[in-house]
Write an enzyme that holds these catalytic residues in place. Sequence first.
Site, mmCIF file in Angstrom:
data_model
loop_
_atom_site.group_PDB
_atom_site.id
_atom_site.type_symbol
_atom_site.label_atom_id
_atom_site.label_comp_id
_atom_site.label_asym_id
_atom_site.label_seq_id
_atom_site.Cartn_x
_atom_site.Cartn_y
_atom_site.Cartn_z
ATOM 1 N N ARG A 162 9.525 -26.414 59.340
ATOM 2 C CA ARG A 162 9.949 -25.286 60.171
ATOM 3 C C ARG A 162 8.823 -24.899 61.117
ATOM 4 O O ARG A 162 7.719 -24.590 60.658
ATOM 5 C CB ARG A 162 10.277 -24.095 59.289
ATOM 6 C CG ARG A 162 11.273 -24.482 58.192
ATOM 7 C CD ARG A 162 12.404 -23.546 58.119
ATOM 8 N NE ARG A 162 13.415 -24.085 57.222
ATOM 9 C CZ ARG A 162 14.356 -23.357 56.675
ATOM 10 N NH1 ARG A 162 14.414 -22.070 56.920
ATOM 11 N NH2 ARG A 162 15.263 -23.911 55.890
ATOM 12 N N GLU A 208 7.776 -22.389 62.409
ATOM 13 C CA GLU A 208 7.611 -20.935 62.426
ATOM 14 C C GLU A 208 6.402 -20.609 63.286
ATOM 15 O O GLU A 208 5.326 -21.137 63.061
ATOM 16 C CB GLU A 208 7.331 -20.385 61.016
ATOM 17 C CG GLU A 208 8.236 -20.894 59.922
ATOM 18 C CD GLU A 208 9.469 -20.042 59.749
ATOM 19 O OE1 GLU A 208 9.641 -19.092 60.540
ATOM 20 O OE2 GLU A 208 10.258 -20.338 58.831
ATOM 21 N N ARG A 260 3.681 -15.694 53.526
ATOM 22 C CA ARG A 260 4.808 -16.287 52.797
ATOM 23 C C ARG A 260 5.575 -17.353 53.584
ATOM 24 O O ARG A 260 6.660 -17.765 53.183
ATOM 25 C CB ARG A 260 5.749 -15.192 52.289
ATOM 26 C CG ARG A 260 6.294 -14.278 53.337
ATOM 27 C CD ARG A 260 7.307 -13.312 52.737
ATOM 28 N NE ARG A 260 8.305 -12.987 53.722
ATOM 29 C CZ ARG A 260 8.098 -12.151 54.747
ATOM 30 N NH1 ARG A 260 6.940 -11.551 54.887
ATOM 31 N NH2 ARG A 260 9.058 -11.924 55.619
ATOM 32 N N HIS A 261 5.023 -17.799 54.719
ATOM 33 C CA HIS A 261 5.652 -18.882 55.476
ATOM 34 C C HIS A 261 4.732 -20.077 55.592
ATOM 35 O O HIS A 261 3.530 -19.930 55.808
ATOM 36 C CB HIS A 261 6.008 -18.422 56.894
ATOM 37 C CG HIS A 261 7.148 -17.463 56.928
ATOM 38 N ND1 HIS A 261 6.966 -16.114 56.922
ATOM 39 C CD2 HIS A 261 8.480 -17.686 56.954
ATOM 40 C CE1 HIS A 261 8.156 -15.521 56.935
ATOM 41 N NE2 HIS A 261 9.096 -16.452 56.952
ATOM 42 N N GLU A 289 12.310 -12.837 49.692
ATOM 43 C CA GLU A 289 13.474 -13.708 49.503
ATOM 44 C C GLU A 289 13.035 -15.036 48.896
ATOM 45 O O GLU A 289 12.046 -15.621 49.317
ATOM 46 C CB GLU A 289 14.129 -13.962 50.862
ATOM 47 C CG GLU A 289 15.303 -14.907 50.799
ATOM 48 C CD GLU A 289 15.656 -15.482 52.169
ATOM 49 O OE1 GLU A 289 15.810 -14.705 53.129
ATOM 50 O OE2 GLU A 289 15.777 -16.724 52.257
ATOM 51 N N SER A 302 18.488 -18.882 49.557
ATOM 52 C CA SER A 302 19.705 -18.585 50.318
ATOM 53 C C SER A 302 20.783 -19.568 49.896
ATOM 54 O O SER A 302 20.471 -20.725 49.593
ATOM 55 C CB SER A 302 19.502 -18.804 51.816
ATOM 56 O OG SER A 302 18.786 -17.751 52.356
ATOM 57 N N ARG A 353 7.543 -20.380 47.163
ATOM 58 C CA ARG A 353 7.780 -18.946 46.922
ATOM 59 C C ARG A 353 8.064 -18.686 45.450
ATOM 60 O O ARG A 353 7.703 -17.644 44.913
ATOM 61 C CB ARG A 353 8.930 -18.445 47.785
ATOM 62 C CG ARG A 353 8.547 -18.408 49.236
ATOM 63 C CD ARG A 353 9.564 -17.640 50.016
ATOM 64 N NE ARG A 353 9.227 -17.646 51.426
ATOM 65 C CZ ARG A 353 9.930 -17.026 52.357
ATOM 66 N NH1 ARG A 353 11.018 -16.362 52.020
ATOM 67 N NH2 ARG A 353 9.555 -17.075 53.609
HETATM 68 P P1 AMO Z 1 16.848 -20.795 54.196
HETATM 69 O O1 AMO Z 1 16.517 -21.078 55.617
HETATM 70 O O2 AMO Z 1 17.014 -19.354 53.812
HETATM 71 O O3 AMO Z 1 18.212 -21.508 53.778
HETATM 72 O O4 AMO Z 1 15.759 -21.460 53.258
HETATM 73 C C1 AMO Z 1 15.917 -21.450 51.857
HETATM 74 C C2 AMO Z 1 14.654 -20.967 51.180
HETATM 75 O O5 AMO Z 1 13.547 -21.788 51.550
HETATM 76 C C3 AMO Z 1 12.368 -21.010 51.607
HETATM 77 N N1 AMO Z 1 11.771 -21.133 52.950
HETATM 78 C C4 AMO Z 1 10.456 -21.177 53.212
HETATM 79 N N2 AMO Z 1 9.392 -21.158 52.413
HETATM 80 C C5 AMO Z 1 8.178 -21.225 52.980
HETATM 81 N N3 AMO Z 1 7.959 -21.332 54.298
HETATM 82 C C6 AMO Z 1 9.015 -21.371 55.161
HETATM 83 N N4 AMO Z 1 8.791 -21.484 56.474
HETATM 84 C C7 AMO Z 1 10.333 -21.298 54.622
HETATM 85 N N5 AMO Z 1 11.560 -21.300 55.156
HETATM 86 C C8 AMO Z 1 12.420 -21.205 54.127
HETATM 87 C C9 AMO Z 1 12.747 -19.581 51.282
HETATM 88 C C10 AMO Z 1 14.224 -19.567 51.580
HETATM 89 O O6 AMO Z 1 14.903 -18.588 50.812
HETATM 90 N N6 AMO Z 1 20.286 -24.477 54.184
HETATM 91 C C11 AMO Z 1 19.968 -23.160 53.630
HETATM 92 C C12 AMO Z 1 20.125 -23.120 52.138
HETATM 93 C C13 AMO Z 1 21.558 -23.283 51.651
HETATM 94 O O7 AMO Z 1 22.437 -22.536 52.098
HETATM 95 O O8 AMO Z 1 21.789 -24.135 50.763
HETATM 96 C C14 AMO Z 1 18.527 -22.814 54.027
HETATM 97 O O9 AMO Z 1 17.733 -23.640 54.400
HETATM 98 O O10 AMO Z 1 12.500 -19.380 49.899
#
Ligand code: AMO
Length: 437
Positions: free
Chosen positions: A214, A216, A222-223, A360, A363, A411
């Site tokens: 990602r 970001e 936390r990212h 969070e 998801s 996380r």
């Molecule tokens: P989402 O985008 O909410 O959902 O990602 C799911 C979980 O992944 C973790 N996460 C991260 N952890 C660390 N750094 C990041 N940049 C990051 N981005 C996400 C979080 C988050 O809750 N396809 C959907 C899931 C689904 O519906 O099955 C998805 O990717 O803990």
Amino acid sequence: MQGLEDRTYTSAAEPGDHVTVAGWVHEVRDLGGIAFLILRDTDGRIQVKFEKDEMDEELVETGLGVPRESVIAVTGDVDEEPRAPTGVEITPESVEVIAEADTELPLDPSGKVDADLSTRLDNRTLDLRKDEVKAVFEIRGEIFRAAREAFRDANATEITTPKIVATGTEGGTELFPITYFGEEAFMNQSPQLFKQLTAGSGLERVFEIGPIFRAEEHNTPRHLNEATSIDFEGAFCDHEDAMDVCESVIWSAYEAVAENCGPQLEALGLEDSFEPPAEAFPRLTYEEAIQRINATGELDEQLVWGDDLPTEGEHALGEDVGEHYFITDWPSEIKPFYIKDYDGDDTLSTGFDLMHPRMELVSGGQREHRYEELIAGFEQQGLDPEEFEYYTKMFKYGMPPHAGWAIGAERLVMTMLGLENIREAVLFPRDRQRLSP
Ligand code: AMO
Ligand code: ATP
């Protein structure tokens, strides 16, 4: 002593044994007539005693002259010694220096000198020689082991899906573009579309533990730009079933750590406070969530239906609930195109999030499995369904109802162990400033 065949681990060295132990020079304490070298290996430490007047001079010189963090092998008899840190010590017959370390170290693995996170990450190999750092990754490994077992109990098959892909799924701005034989491609943000295509294939229940990428922009505790996602997808599941599987995976991970990681929890100072969560997490609707957040009075402006939950709102609710909890029944407009709405109400989605009081974690939701509605969802989100034809066309050939979710593994580790920064839960984190090591 290059191979391991004649090596004894420090924890297995018993009084009366004749052993060869191998590892790192943790410290040398020279008290004059007597000196001690503490040798460290993966499962512990052992004292090696040098009595200067009684031992071969060269042996003493080698043993006491070798710089800290050098790799050595020591052969000798093990005796009981109540004053030794582990109650036993070795009287060496020979000391072999296998890899001598520089006398200047960029980081002190004995932990006596503190280092900031950036120095630690730059020198991760040395950092990981600390018990409390190593413990995080042993626990992380145990979480994956337990998750795989829980998925097996849920009849799910482990899959791996491509990380080089043609389209994004989790929002267009967070994609890392790459060049793929002259064509634009991306690092995958989520196995989302592939796990759905597989769940509809006859494998029915699948899981994947793998990297997600990602782009970001923000730098937060936390990212990550490369994270590890624990994904589940099941055919003939609705969102409630999916939440049940999610609870069982998270709960199994906590249980396994409580049961099998005693020394690691102790190294982290968590032996008394570590507690697995309740087996079932409260399920709040989004509507209830915003009401409770508003009631805390922590936000300057009251939340209204359709608002995404701001971080301060999540924190206020987390404090109020005080344990893991699901938020269900989100407004459709703030959930992705692949999440299904409730039948008969196209404003209310079956999407859910699992929250830890700090942030969070997960998801998920039931998926839109009906072709026409799926295409309409793309259009509503401003995405071109043509680009996703490889995915959408399979919805014309018998796609069962299905649901799933993704846990952010780092996380989970971070919240389970109370780590302050998500980078502490990754061996070699990728963030805006860090591309190596
Ligand atoms: P989402 O985008 O909410 O959902 O990602 C799911 C979980 O992944 C973790 N996460 C991260 N952890 C660390 N750094 C990041 N940049 C990051 N981005 C996400 C979080 C988050 O809750 N396809 C959907 C899931 C689904 O519906 O099955 C998805 O990717 O803990
Ligand atoms: P020796 O023990 O051979 O007489 P010494 O006189 O130099 O040599 P001591 O005065 O006995 O050493 O001990 C120095 C310190 O080391 C003391 O604090 C003692 O408790 C500690 N010590 C001695 N032997 C051991 C051992 N085998 N393990 C741990 N600590 C020890």
